[in-house]
Design a protein around this motif. Structure first.
Motif, PDB file in Angstrom:
ATOM      1  N   TRP A 225      71.117  25.362   4.831  1.00  0.00           N
ATOM      2  CA  TRP A 225      72.173  24.674   5.565  1.00  0.00           C
ATOM      3  C   TRP A 225      72.837  25.619   6.560  1.00  0.00           C
ATOM      4  N   PHE A 226      73.147  26.822   6.131  1.00  0.00           N
ATOM      5  CA  PHE A 226      73.830  27.786   6.994  1.00  0.00           C
ATOM      6  C   PHE A 226      73.002  28.078   8.244  1.00  0.00           C
ATOM      7  N   LYS A 227      71.706  28.309   8.045  1.00  0.00           N
ATOM      8  CA  LYS A 227      70.824  28.628   9.176  1.00  0.00           C
ATOM      9  C   LYS A 227      70.558  27.406  10.058  1.00  0.00           C
ATOM     10  N   ASP A 228      70.177  26.292   9.424  1.00  0.00           N
ATOM     11  CA  ASP A 228      69.721  25.131  10.185  1.00  0.00           C
ATOM     12  C   ASP A 228      70.847  24.256  10.723  1.00  0.00           C
ATOM     13  N   VAL A 229      72.008  24.265  10.083  1.00  0.00           N
ATOM     14  CA  VAL A 229      73.097  23.383  10.503  1.00  0.00           C
ATOM     15  C   VAL A 229      74.257  24.185  11.086  1.00  0.00           C
ATOM     16  N   PHE A 230      74.820  25.067  10.286  1.00  0.00           N
ATOM     17  CA  PHE A 230      76.020  25.777  10.724  1.00  0.00           C
ATOM     18  C   PHE A 230      75.757  26.650  11.944  1.00  0.00           C
ATOM     19  N   LEU A 231      74.752  27.505  11.859  1.00  0.00           N
ATOM     20  CA  LEU A 231      74.472  28.398  12.993  1.00  0.00           C
ATOM     21  C   LEU A 231      73.918  27.651  14.195  1.00  0.00           C
ATOM     22  N   ALA A 232      73.283  26.508  13.961  1.00  0.00           N
ATOM     23  CA  ALA A 232      72.712  25.723  15.063  1.00  0.00           C
ATOM     24  C   ALA A 232      73.751  24.846  15.741  1.00  0.00           C
ATOM     25  N   ASN A 233      74.928  24.704  15.153  1.00  0.00           N
ATOM     26  CA  ASN A 233      75.972  23.853  15.705  1.00  0.00           C
ATOM     27  C   ASN A 233      76.409  24.426  17.054  1.00  0.00           C
ATOM     28  N   ASP A 234      76.335  23.593  18.075  1.00  0.00           N
ATOM     29  CA  ASP A 234      76.669  24.053  19.423  1.00  0.00           C
ATOM     30  C   ASP A 234      78.147  23.887  19.762  1.00  0.00           C
ATOM     31  N   GLY A 235      78.947  23.467  18.813  1.00  0.00           N
ATOM     32  CA  GLY A 235      80.368  23.309  19.057  1.00  0.00           C
ATOM     33  C   GLY A 235      80.761  21.916  19.481  1.00  0.00           C
TER      34      GLY A 235
ATOM     35  N   GLU B 184      81.823  17.790   4.842  1.00  0.00           N
ATOM     36  CA  GLU B 184      80.682  17.368   4.044  1.00  0.00           C
ATOM     37  C   GLU B 184      80.514  18.296   2.841  1.00  0.00           C
ATOM     38  N   LYS B 185      79.983  17.740   1.792  1.00  0.00           N
ATOM     39  CA  LYS B 185      79.783  18.490   0.548  1.00  0.00           C
ATOM     40  C   LYS B 185      78.421  19.174   0.613  1.00  0.00           C
ATOM     41  N   ILE B 186      78.436  20.433   1.001  1.00  0.00           N
ATOM     42  CA  ILE B 186      77.202  21.187   1.190  1.00  0.00           C
ATOM     43  C   ILE B 186      76.603  21.555  -0.162  1.00  0.00           C
ATOM     44  N   CYS B 187      75.399  21.121  -0.417  1.00  0.00           N
ATOM     45  CA  CYS B 187      74.637  21.488  -1.618  1.00  0.00           C
ATOM     46  C   CYS B 187      75.419  21.223  -2.901  1.00  0.00           C
ATOM     47  N   GLU B 188      76.208  20.172  -2.920  1.00  0.00           N
ATOM     48  CA  GLU B 188      77.055  19.884  -4.074  1.00  0.00           C
ATOM     49  C   GLU B 188      76.265  19.700  -5.381  1.00  0.00           C
TER      50      GLU B 188
END
Length: 105
Positions: free
Chosen positions: A31-41, A48-52
């Motif tokens: 999630w961190f690599k594919d979603v958070f770091l990829a977020n363009d702002g 959202e509940k990440i990996c809950e």
């Protein structure tokens, strides 16, 4: 991911929890690599509940392991043996403090 693949990897507090920890770590890292770091702002990630599900399974296993350590240390530990004492009590107290803090927000 195994210990050989990641030299920074360490075992969980209980061997029964190690696979659950890896499942959570892998989910979070993806999630961190594919979603958070990829977020363009432009898009907010929200609450959202990440990996809950993975976190909850690992959390449950940890609490069982800590309760077992507490039981063993309370029945067989002496002051000089260095075993943890009251670990579960400390965790429960910390959780209460976090809940109180969140209520005040």
């Amino acid at each position: 991911m195994t210990q050989r693949q990641n030299p920074n990897y360490t075992e969980s507090i209980s061997s029964e929890c190690t696979k659950l920890r890896l499942d959570y770590d892998n989910c979070f890292n993806k999630w961190f690599k594919d979603v958070f770091l990829a977020n363009d702002g432009e898009n907010e990630l929200g609450n959202e509940k990440i990996c809950e599900p993975e976190f909850n399974k690992y959390h449950e296993c940890l609490f069982k392991a800590i309760a077992t350590i507490d039981e063993e240390s309370s029945t067989s530990a002496t002051d000089s043996d260095g075993k943890p004492r009251g670990l579960m009590e400390s965790i429960k107290e910390a959780e209460k403090e976090v809940l109180e803090f969140e209520k005040k927000k």
